[in-house]
Enzyme design. Structure first.
Site, PDB file in Angstrom:
ATOM      1  CG  HIS A   1     -24.302 -19.658  73.956  1.00  0.00           C
ATOM      2  ND1 HIS A   1     -25.427 -20.077  74.637  1.00  0.00           N
ATOM      3  CD2 HIS A   1     -24.442 -20.125  72.691  1.00  0.00           C
ATOM      4  CE1 HIS A   1     -26.204 -20.773  73.822  1.00  0.00           C
ATOM      5  NE2 HIS A   1     -25.626 -20.809  72.629  1.00  0.00           N
TER       6      HIS A   1
ATOM      7  CB  SER B   1     -13.349   4.978  90.091  1.00  0.00           C
ATOM      8  OG  SER B   1     -13.110   4.575  91.421  1.00  0.00           O
TER       9      SER B   1
ATOM     10  CE  LYS C   1     -13.349   0.654  87.171  1.00  0.00           C
ATOM     11  NZ  LYS C   1     -14.677   0.857  86.590  1.00  0.00           N
TER      12      LYS C   1
ATOM     13  CD  GLU D   1     -22.153   1.692  83.782  1.00  0.00           C
ATOM     14  OE1 GLU D   1     -21.264   0.839  83.950  1.00  0.00           O
ATOM     15  OE2 GLU D   1     -22.179   2.769  84.414  1.00  0.00           O
TER      16      GLU D   1
END
Length: 461
Positions: A183, A313, A319, A326
């Site tokens: 979870h 970014s 970043k 992805e």
């Protein structure tokens, strides 16, 4: 006089076709009629059509229906397409007549034009190139051929490679212990080997199930012609054709046991697509695990560090994002959507013919391509190169109150829950709280709460 166009005719009359186009009237009608999307049939599908037309020409010659020179010219024209030539002359939209007749005639016309040039005399797209065939058996056959070859040559090797990379990574980092999670919440400790063994098993199962379902693709509709009765095809055509296709491709094709089934339905492809979807689910699960473990580097789990592949970014300097996982999740989502399209299309077998064949072909081949390429990328640019952050792993394990679970047989669930809640509230190590709240000797607690020992399961003594 318009020098950019030439006049062509078919059974419906005359119309203009671009002067340099290898296709003829029926293809041009399809181009004019189907302005639905910018999508055209995949090159692998066109290559499969060329294999079919080449095999048919050779078989029709063997059976005495086509002279040697015409058969040879058709075969040579097909070989050019198989080699990657003339693909720009296949402009028909995916969203066309449901039988794929426009794409079949596109192939017939391009091949006939090239064969005529090679032979020096007229080769007819219907009477010669399409001899003993119908769009209704050609297009289902092309779906099976293109999909079977793509699975055998691309997808199964890609999944095998992913299996091997996961196995190698288990050997490299498998002994490292991390906090297990259910979870998305802290759970009992687990080794990287144990956690990644689930990934490995997923891919092994996906590869096996795809291979099993793809076996049905080896049966071909060719020879069934219009409705499955074999009208206008020699009774021996189907068997000879399958033998020739096997010779040409190296894949063991055979004549379909029931041509009515292979023309009226696409159940075999629907089944394959279902297994492709399952593989996509597996890739998405693995990719999301990697994203979560890589999250941070300061505000997330930071259990691993994925290879930095590109700036993450356009506004935030420094970043770095998990771009390969992805991309994999997006590819997987597309495959899952493709399966829904194929499922809907598969039930559109009205009486003797499925009438959503082109969209089935497009989607199943896209799914195979996406799974193949994303499996390689995930293996080589994410799993093979990630680094384990041992400091972060140890910090999380030390603070994990769920380790108290091992004390349940000794102190009971309710007492263990009280200890866990106190450790959470006071942000203290579970070892210290358990030592203060129980009569268990500290040395025994150290042994009992050892995360590595807990990964072995069973009742701790």
């Amino acid at each position: 006089m318009d020098l950019t166009y030439r006049s062509e005719h078919d059974s419906m009359g005359e119309l203009k076709v671009p002067a340099d186009a290898l296709y003829q009237a029926q293809t041009q009608r399809a181009v004019n009629n189907f302005k639905i999307s910018s999508l055209t049939m995949p090159s692998r599908f066109i290559t499969a059509l060329a294999h079919i037309k080449r095999a048919a020409a050779k078989v029709n010659h063997q059976l005495g229906y086509l002279d040697a020179k015409t058969s040879s010219a058709i075969a040579k024209a097909c070989s050019e397409i198989i080699a990657g030539e003339h693909l720009e002359h296949f402009p028909v939209d995916v969203f066309q007549t449901g039988s794929g007749t426009s794409t079949n005639m596109n192939a017939n016309e391009v091949i006939a034009t090239r064969a005529t040039a090679l032979l020096g005399t007229k080769v007819h797209p219907n009477d010669h190139v399409n001899m003993g065939q119908s769009s209704n058996d050609v297009i289902p056959t092309a779906i099976h051929v293109s999909s079977a070859i793509a699975i055998e040559q691309e997808l199964l090797p890609a999944l095998t490679h992913l299996e091997a990379v996961i196995a190698a990574k288990i050997e490299q980092v498998g002994e490292q212990v991390k906090t297990g999670r259910t979870h998305l919440m802290d759970a009992m400790p687990i080794t990287f080997a144990q956690s990644m063994s689930a990934w490995h098993a997923q891919i092994v199962a996906a590869r096996a199930h795809i291979g099993e379902s793809a076996a049905a693709l080896l049966q071909l509709a060719q020879g069934g012609t219009a409705v499955g009765t074999g009208i206008n095809a020699d009774p021996d055509f189907a068997a000879h054709f399958a033998k020739e296709m096997t010779k040409q491709t190296g894949v063991s094709f055979k004549a379909g046991e029931n041509p009515f089934f292979h023309i009226a339905t696409q159940d075999s492809v629907v089944a394959v697509s279902g297994q492709l979807k399952t593989a996509a689910v597996a890739l998405m699960k693995i990719a999301n695990d990697l994203r979560w473990m890589n999250s941070g580097p300061l505000g997330g789990l930071a259990e691993i560090e994925l290879e930095a592949l590109q700036p993450g970014s356009s506004i935030m300097p420094g970043k770095v994002n998990p771009v390969i996982p992805e991309a994999t999740t997006m590819a997987a989502a597309q495959v899952i959507g493709n399966d829904t399209t194929i499922t809907v299309a598969g039930q559109s077998g009205n009486f003797e013919l499925n009438v959503m064949l082109p969209v089935i072909a497009y989607n199943v081949l896209q799914s195979i391509e996406l799974l193949s390429n994303s499996s390689i990328a995930l293996a080589d640019k994410a799993i093979a190169s990630f680094k384990v952050n041992e400091e972060s792993l140890e910090r999380s394990l030390a603070k994990n109150p769920i380790l108290v679970t091992v004390l349940n047989p000794l102190i009971g669930y309710e007492k263990a829950a009280q200890i866990a809640k106190k450790a959470y509230a006071e942000k203290r190590a579970i070892l210290d709280v358990a030592a203060a709240e129980t009569d268990i000797p500290y040395e025994d607690l150290i042994t009992l709460l050892d995360p590595r020992k807990l990964t072995q399961g069973g009742i701790q003594n």
